[in-house]
Motif scaffolding. Structure first.
Motif: not given
Length: 106
Positions: A86-106
């Motif tokens: 499947l194809e994915t696309y990553t809108d947001e990815y942050t690797l910060g102090e104490g928190k990881i956020t990933a927003e992506y579409h499949i």
């Protein structure tokens, strides 16, 4: 190191939200390990890099999702019936102090 893990899945088509993991995980250098909330036998491994992450779900059916910020990439699902890509696309990815956020579409 033990860390708190909360994984929330948002389905934009169905307009629903589900908490898939909520508990303890282990962060070992650049890899996060945890189990699903309702399926403790299902393991997840997330390899964390500055602009790239790989999500592996290890169960009867194994998936590996590559996410690169701002780029198209691939998710592979391995089952007894074969491999689905499947194809994915990553809108947001942050690797910060104490928190990881990933927003992506499949």
């Amino acid at each position: 190191m033990h860390v708190k893990v909360r994984l929330t899945q948002y389905d934009l088509i169905e307009n629903t939200e589900a908490v898939l993991a909520d508990g303890q995980g282990i962060l070992n250098d650049t890899t996060l390990f945890y189990s699903e909330k309702d399926n403790p036998g299902v393991r997840h491994e997330i390899v964390l890099e500055e602009k790239h992450l790989v999500i592996r779900r290890i169960a009867d059916i194994v998936s590996e999702t590559d996410l690169i910020i701002g780029e198209r990439s691939m998710a592979r699902v391995l089952s007894p019936y074969g491999v689905m890509v499947l194809e994915t696309y990553t809108d947001e990815y942050t690797l910060g102090e104490g928190k990881i956020t990933a927003e992506y579409h499949i």
